[in-house]
Design a protein around this motif. Structure first.
Motif, PDB file in Angstrom:
ATOM      1  N   VAL A   1     -11.813   3.390 -27.782  1.00  0.00           N
ATOM      2  CA  VAL A   1     -10.797   4.497 -28.439  1.00  0.00           C
ATOM      3  C   VAL A   1     -11.031   5.218 -28.163  1.00  0.00           C
ATOM      4  O   VAL A   1     -10.158   5.533 -26.854  1.00  0.00           O
ATOM      5  CB  VAL A   1     -12.509   5.001 -28.965  1.00  0.00           C
ATOM      6  CG1 VAL A   1     -13.773   4.102 -30.000  1.00  0.00           C
ATOM      7  CG2 VAL A   1     -13.232   5.279 -28.011  1.00  0.00           C
ATOM      8  N   GLU A   2      -9.248   5.802 -28.950  1.00  0.00           N
ATOM      9  CA  GLU A   2      -8.462   7.027 -28.411  1.00  0.00           C
ATOM     10  C   GLU A   2      -9.348   7.625 -27.662  1.00  0.00           C
ATOM     11  O   GLU A   2     -10.603   8.140 -27.818  1.00  0.00           O
ATOM     12  CB  GLU A   2      -7.884   7.383 -29.810  1.00  0.00           C
ATOM     13  CG  GLU A   2      -6.509   6.058 -30.130  1.00  0.00           C
ATOM     14  CD  GLU A   2      -5.949   7.124 -31.149  1.00  0.00           C
ATOM     15  OE1 GLU A   2      -7.149   8.347 -32.120  1.00  0.00           O
ATOM     16  OE2 GLU A   2      -5.505   6.542 -32.149  1.00  0.00           O
ATOM     17  N   TRP A   3      -9.002   8.591 -26.479  1.00  0.00           N
ATOM     18  CA  TRP A   3      -9.642   9.739 -25.961  1.00  0.00           C
ATOM     19  C   TRP A   3      -9.058  10.873 -25.400  1.00  0.00           C
ATOM     20  O   TRP A   3      -7.335  10.233 -24.986  1.00  0.00           O
ATOM     21  CB  TRP A   3      -9.831   8.883 -25.082  1.00  0.00           C
ATOM     22  CG  TRP A   3     -10.691   9.599 -23.574  1.00  0.00           C
ATOM     23  CD1 TRP A   3     -10.989   9.631 -22.285  1.00  0.00           C
ATOM     24  CD2 TRP A   3     -12.302   9.789 -23.787  1.00  0.00           C
ATOM     25  NE1 TRP A   3     -11.880  10.666 -21.968  1.00  0.00           N
ATOM     26  CE2 TRP A   3     -12.885  10.933 -22.798  1.00  0.00           C
ATOM     27  CE3 TRP A   3     -13.612   9.880 -24.902  1.00  0.00           C
ATOM     28  CZ2 TRP A   3     -13.907  10.887 -22.671  1.00  0.00           C
ATOM     29  CZ3 TRP A   3     -14.546  10.674 -24.947  1.00  0.00           C
ATOM     30  CH2 TRP A   3     -14.604  11.279 -24.237  1.00  0.00           C
ATOM     31  N   MET A   4      -8.746  12.143 -25.784  1.00  0.00           N
ATOM     32  CA  MET A   4      -8.882  13.346 -24.670  1.00  0.00           C
ATOM     33  C   MET A   4      -6.679  12.736 -25.145  1.00  0.00           C
ATOM     34  O   MET A   4      -6.981  13.159 -26.457  1.00  0.00           O
ATOM     35  CB  MET A   4      -8.717  13.395 -23.953  1.00  0.00           C
ATOM     36  CG  MET A   4      -9.940  13.046 -23.284  1.00  0.00           C
ATOM     37  SD  MET A   4     -10.797  15.169 -24.231  1.00  0.00           S
ATOM     38  CE  MET A   4     -12.207  14.081 -24.718  1.00  0.00           C
ATOM     39  N   SER A   5      -5.821  13.045 -24.376  1.00  0.00           N
ATOM     40  CA  SER A   5      -4.825  12.719 -24.811  1.00  0.00           C
ATOM     41  C   SER A   5      -3.527  11.397 -25.262  1.00  0.00           C
ATOM     42  O   SER A   5      -2.906  11.668 -26.371  1.00  0.00           O
ATOM     43  CB  SER A   5      -3.426  12.644 -23.263  1.00  0.00           C
ATOM     44  OG  SER A   5      -4.304  11.927 -22.415  1.00  0.00           O
ATOM     45  N   GLY A   6      -4.826  10.441 -25.896  1.00  0.00           N
ATOM     46  CA  GLY A   6      -4.549   9.342 -26.996  1.00  0.00           C
ATOM     47  C   GLY A   6      -4.711   9.692 -28.047  1.00  0.00           C
ATOM     48  O   GLY A   6      -4.827   9.088 -28.733  1.00  0.00           O
ATOM     49  N   ILE A   7      -5.861  10.478 -28.352  1.00  0.00           N
ATOM     50  CA  ILE A   7      -5.618  10.798 -29.970  1.00  0.00           C
ATOM     51  C   ILE A   7      -4.296  11.191 -30.752  1.00  0.00           C
ATOM     52  O   ILE A   7      -3.873  11.760 -30.119  1.00  0.00           O
ATOM     53  CB  ILE A   7      -6.578  11.947 -30.328  1.00  0.00           C
ATOM     54  CG1 ILE A   7      -6.122  13.586 -29.969  1.00  0.00           C
ATOM     55  CG2 ILE A   7      -8.164  11.411 -29.704  1.00  0.00           C
ATOM     56  CD1 ILE A   7      -7.248  14.524 -30.443  1.00  0.00           C
ATOM     57  N   GLY A   8      -4.544  11.325 -32.057  1.00  0.00           N
ATOM     58  CA  GLY A   8      -3.069  11.851 -32.494  1.00  0.00           C
ATOM     59  C   GLY A   8      -2.251  13.494 -32.226  1.00  0.00           C
ATOM     60  O   GLY A   8      -3.487  13.994 -32.380  1.00  0.00           O
ATOM     61  N   ASP A   9      -1.295  13.479 -32.324  1.00  0.00           N
ATOM     62  CA  ASP A   9      -0.907  15.329 -32.699  1.00  0.00           C
ATOM     63  C   ASP A   9      -1.353  15.806 -33.141  1.00  0.00           C
ATOM     64  O   ASP A   9      -1.962  16.792 -32.674  1.00  0.00           O
ATOM     65  CB  ASP A   9       0.482  14.615 -32.972  1.00  0.00           C
ATOM     66  CG  ASP A   9       1.388  13.976 -31.294  1.00  0.00           C
ATOM     67  OD1 ASP A   9       0.939  14.247 -30.780  1.00  0.00           O
ATOM     68  OD2 ASP A   9       2.408  13.754 -31.343  1.00  0.00           O
ATOM     69  N   THR A  10      -1.444  15.252 -35.070  1.00  0.00           N
ATOM     70  CA  THR A  10      -2.156  16.261 -35.510  1.00  0.00           C
ATOM     71  C   THR A  10      -4.521  16.590 -34.669  1.00  0.00           C
ATOM     72  O   THR A  10      -4.545  17.970 -35.636  1.00  0.00           O
ATOM     73  CB  THR A  10      -2.727  15.816 -36.966  1.00  0.00           C
ATOM     74  OG1 THR A  10      -0.933  15.731 -37.686  1.00  0.00           O
ATOM     75  CG2 THR A  10      -3.493  16.583 -38.369  1.00  0.00           C
ATOM     76  N   ASP A  11      -4.283  15.769 -34.346  1.00  0.00           N
ATOM     77  CA  ASP A  11      -5.846  16.036 -33.572  1.00  0.00           C
ATOM     78  C   ASP A  11      -6.120  16.656 -33.191  1.00  0.00           C
ATOM     79  O   ASP A  11      -6.583  17.930 -32.943  1.00  0.00           O
ATOM     80  CB  ASP A  11      -6.663  14.719 -34.199  1.00  0.00           C
ATOM     81  CG  ASP A  11      -7.172  13.942 -35.142  1.00  0.00           C
ATOM     82  OD1 ASP A  11      -6.685  13.969 -36.269  1.00  0.00           O
ATOM     83  OD2 ASP A  11      -6.848  12.769 -34.679  1.00  0.00           O
ATOM     84  N   LYS A  12      -4.880  17.088 -32.329  1.00  0.00           N
ATOM     85  CA  LYS A  12      -4.496  17.280 -31.057  1.00  0.00           C
ATOM     86  C   LYS A  12      -4.529  19.104 -31.308  1.00  0.00           C
ATOM     87  O   LYS A  12      -5.186  19.819 -30.830  1.00  0.00           O
ATOM     88  CB  LYS A  12      -3.286  17.584 -30.176  1.00  0.00           C
ATOM     89  CG  LYS A  12      -4.096  15.911 -29.423  1.00  0.00           C
ATOM     90  CD  LYS A  12      -2.294  15.842 -28.370  1.00  0.00           C
ATOM     91  CE  LYS A  12      -2.716  14.314 -28.184  1.00  0.00           C
ATOM     92  NZ  LYS A  12      -0.882  13.624 -26.893  1.00  0.00           N
ATOM     93  N   ASP A  13      -3.754  18.940 -32.327  1.00  0.00           N
ATOM     94  CA  ASP A  13      -3.210  20.640 -33.685  1.00  0.00           C
ATOM     95  C   ASP A  13      -4.305  21.285 -33.574  1.00  0.00           C
ATOM     96  O   ASP A  13      -4.709  22.266 -33.455  1.00  0.00           O
ATOM     97  CB  ASP A  13      -2.145  20.802 -34.240  1.00  0.00           C
ATOM     98  CG  ASP A  13      -1.230  20.304 -33.145  1.00  0.00           C
ATOM     99  OD1 ASP A  13      -0.497  19.727 -31.949  1.00  0.00           O
ATOM    100  OD2 ASP A  13       0.227  19.925 -34.106  1.00  0.00           O
ATOM    101  N   GLU A  14      -5.415  20.543 -34.374  1.00  0.00           N
ATOM    102  CA  GLU A  14      -6.184  20.421 -35.209  1.00  0.00           C
ATOM    103  C   GLU A  14      -7.815  21.290 -33.927  1.00  0.00           C
ATOM    104  O   GLU A  14      -7.949  22.157 -33.980  1.00  0.00           O
ATOM    105  CB  GLU A  14      -7.166  19.816 -36.110  1.00  0.00           C
ATOM    106  CG  GLU A  14      -6.534  19.727 -37.364  1.00  0.00           C
ATOM    107  CD  GLU A  14      -7.010  18.241 -37.894  1.00  0.00           C
ATOM    108  OE1 GLU A  14      -7.684  17.888 -37.559  1.00  0.00           O
ATOM    109  OE2 GLU A  14      -6.652  18.725 -38.721  1.00  0.00           O
TER     110      GLU A  14
END
Length: 616
Positions: free
Chosen positions: A562-575
């Motif tokens: 699964v995507e983890w921390m810095s691996g999540i999408g840019d939109t998810d990071k911003d949210e």
């Protein structure tokens, strides 16, 4: 043997012998209606004990220790977060309380204030009546000793309730006598918190003369006050008195005067508990919480000095509101809320070898299969100390048939022996620097956290490297976060250290760095590669999980990812960053406003005896 599905505090009410009944809601309401008059109730130890249970029973309310104080008022800290969204929660109940946004119109503020004062009124009656009881002028020394032990318990409970009022509301009315029949002492003005805390210490110094150690008590259960908790509570109150608090006069954080005197009291009381040897650490950190979930009071190590005795299906939201999140599934039954959150940086504040890490932080939930499912949303981490898998067959059977939430009955622990050790270490260091005694206490807590082969590096070398009082204090701040995550202690620690706003802002920044892969989190993996345990296919195999190892974007046979921390999408990071900025947002406008306002209905009923302060 006490039945664990029924709190001992409910026994008196079921027997119909409790002296205290009356209005649930009115501030300082005189409880004049009773099953028996006070001269009858306090005429013998059996009746007096039931009156004592009437005080304890108020601790099982949603508005006290079933829900409000452990799971809302004690949030938020740098590691504990009450669930919230994007609204302004000032008047919107418990979320506003947790996020420092509560206003006098908040609908959830009246009841906890009133229930605490109800409990204080009951304690005041008992404290007033026991010394004048006919038992005390008789010849039965055993009966006298029991009555005075109950008197000591009442003094201690009253001290606990006033500590709760002071650390949540600041200066409050300090009433230590029963309400007069003419109501002349019904509404009284506020008393400065330093005066209150000093009086509580004196009360506890008296109480400890009468209350036995837990292993010498007839009850022999942490569900009742014993000498260890009297002393531990005295230490906690002394550190609060010697620490920082928000002052009404200046609306600024100021340290209590003559703080060294109170740190010395804390040091001495903790040292007496340590020297007595009644209380000790359970060698297994995990087992502490497995026992709690199993409704088994610890009569082996007595690590728990005192815990609120809840009853299954009657009270207690540990495992429902706070704990690992479960979706509704056929094996464990109705899903829980899991509304108390923690943050990704907290997971990475533990050494990978620290046994507390996976017992404390749940970066997964159990889905409807049921099977562990790793969260890819960093706003969803929970505390793992309360877990449906560890609960009794009786609870799970009932939960499978529950139409609504089923209260767990898990006791809420008010103090563990590790708290005593760390309070001692803190006070000793503040007074004398990082002495051998202070270091030994810190080492004792850390030894349990690591396998013996790690002790040279992560216990001995780590603690011995703390050469200055400042370094040792920083280590205590860190250790208390690791040891007590989710246990409603951290917020009040940060307040008395004057670190609340600083640490919450630091937590926001650390979590922002995690999802953007910035130092010191640039080695946190972008993907988690996981498989399930052969022994229990519901659970992840934590031994093969790369929580601390970056493996990159590759395919590994027999592993999913699964995507983890810095691996999540840019939109998810911003949210996520936007979410972080809403966390504890009341402190952004008012950095010191950690105290609660007094509810407007209470102010209105007080007829001008007191008003809100601190900018409310």
């Amino acid at each position: 043997m006490i039945m664990r599905t029924l709190s001992i505090y409910l026994i008196a009410m079921l027997l119909g012998v409790v002296v205290f009944t009356g209005c649930e809601d009115d501030f300082l309401e005189t409880e004049t209606k009773s099953s028996y008059t006070t001269d009858v109730v306090f005429s013998n130890p059996a009746f007096a004990q039931n009156a004592l249970y009437g005080i304890y029973s108020l601790m099982t309310h949603d508005d006290t220790y079933s829900q409000m104080f452990p799971m809302y008022a004690s949030m938020n800290s740098d590691i504990e977060v009450v669930a919230f969204g994007t609204g302004d929660y000032g008047d919107n109940g418990r979320r506003g309380i947790g996020n420092y946004l509560a206003t006098p119109g908040n609908s959830e503020l009246t009841k906890p204030w009133n229930v605490l004062y109800r409990a204080i009124e009951r304690a005041n009656i008992m404290i007033s009546e026991v010394p004048d009881s006919p038992v005390m002028s008789g010849d039965d020394e055993e009966a006298k000793a029991k009555m005075m032990a109950y008197y000591g318990e009442a003094l201690t409970l009253r001290s606990l309730f006033y500590l709760e009022l002071v650390r949540n509301w600041g200066d409050v009315p300090f009433k230590t006598e029963p309400t007069n029949p003419d109501g002349s002492n019904f509404f009284i003005p506020k008393t400065n918190r330093d005066v209150i805390l000093e009086a509580l210490i004196e009360d506890l110094q008296e109480a400890e003369q009468y209350v036995p150690w837990i292993d010498r008590s007839d009850a022999a259960t942490p569900e009742r006050i014993s000498k260890g908790f009297v002393k531990g509570l005295m230490a906690r109150i002394a550190l609060t008195r010697g620490g920082y608090s928000l002052r009404a006069e200046s609306n600024t954080m100021e340290r209590g005067s003559d703080w060294e005197t109170y740190y010395q009291i804390a040091r001495e009381e903790c040292k007496k508990i340590m020297d007595e040897g009644v209380h000790s650490l359970n060698p297994s950190y995990k087992d502490v919480f497995v026992r709690q979930n199993q409704l088994e009071p610890d009569r082996q190590y007595y690590e728990s000095l005192f815990e609120v005795g809840h009853g299954m299906a009657r009270s207690g939201e540990a495992g429902y509101y706070i704990g690992i999140r479960y979706d509704t599934n056929p094996k464990y039954g109705r899903g829980n809320q899991g509304g108390a959150l923690t943050l990704p940086h907290y997971l990475y504040s533990f050494e990978p070898e620290d046994s507390r890490r996976l017992v404390t932080v749940a970066f997964y939930k159990y889905n409807n299969l049921p099977q562990m499912e790793i969260y890819t949303d960093p706003t969803q981490f929970r505390f793992a100390k309360w877990n449906l898998k560890w609960m009794t067959d009786a609870y799970l059977s009932a939960n499978r048939n529950a139409g609504n939430k089923l209260l767990t009955g898990i006791n809420w622990t008010m103090m563990r022996y590790s708290d005593v050790l760390l309070m001692f270490a803190e006070a000793e260091n503040a007074l004398n620097g990082p002495t051998a005694a202070a270091k030994d206490a810190l080492k004792e807590v850390r030894r349990r956290a690591f396998d013996s082969e790690m002790h040279p590096e992560l216990v001995e070398n780590y603690v011995e490297s703390l050469a200055s009082a400042e370094d040792f204090f920083d280590a205590i701040v860190h250790e208390r976060a690791l040891e007590f995550g989710g246990e409603s202690i951290r917020k009040y620690d940060l307040i008395r250290w004057n670190l609340l706003d600083e640490k919450i802002k630091e937590a926001r920044e650390m979590n922002r760095r995690i999802v953007y892969g910035e130092a010191p989190y640039d080695d946190v993996p972008q993907y988690l590669y996981y498989q399930y345990s052969e022994d229990d296919p519901e659970d992840l195999n934590f031994q093969t999980l790369n929580l601390d190892e970056e493996l990159g974007d590759i395919n590994i046979p027999d592993f999913d990812r699964v995507e983890w921390m810095s691996g999540i999408g840019d939109t998810d990071k911003d949210e996520f960053v936007q979410w972080l900025n809403l966390m504890s947002s009341g402190l952004d406008q008012y950095p010191n406003r950690h105290l609660l306002p007094i509810a407007q209905p209470v102010i209105d009923d007080a007829n001008g005896a007191f008003v809100n302060e601190y900018g409310f």
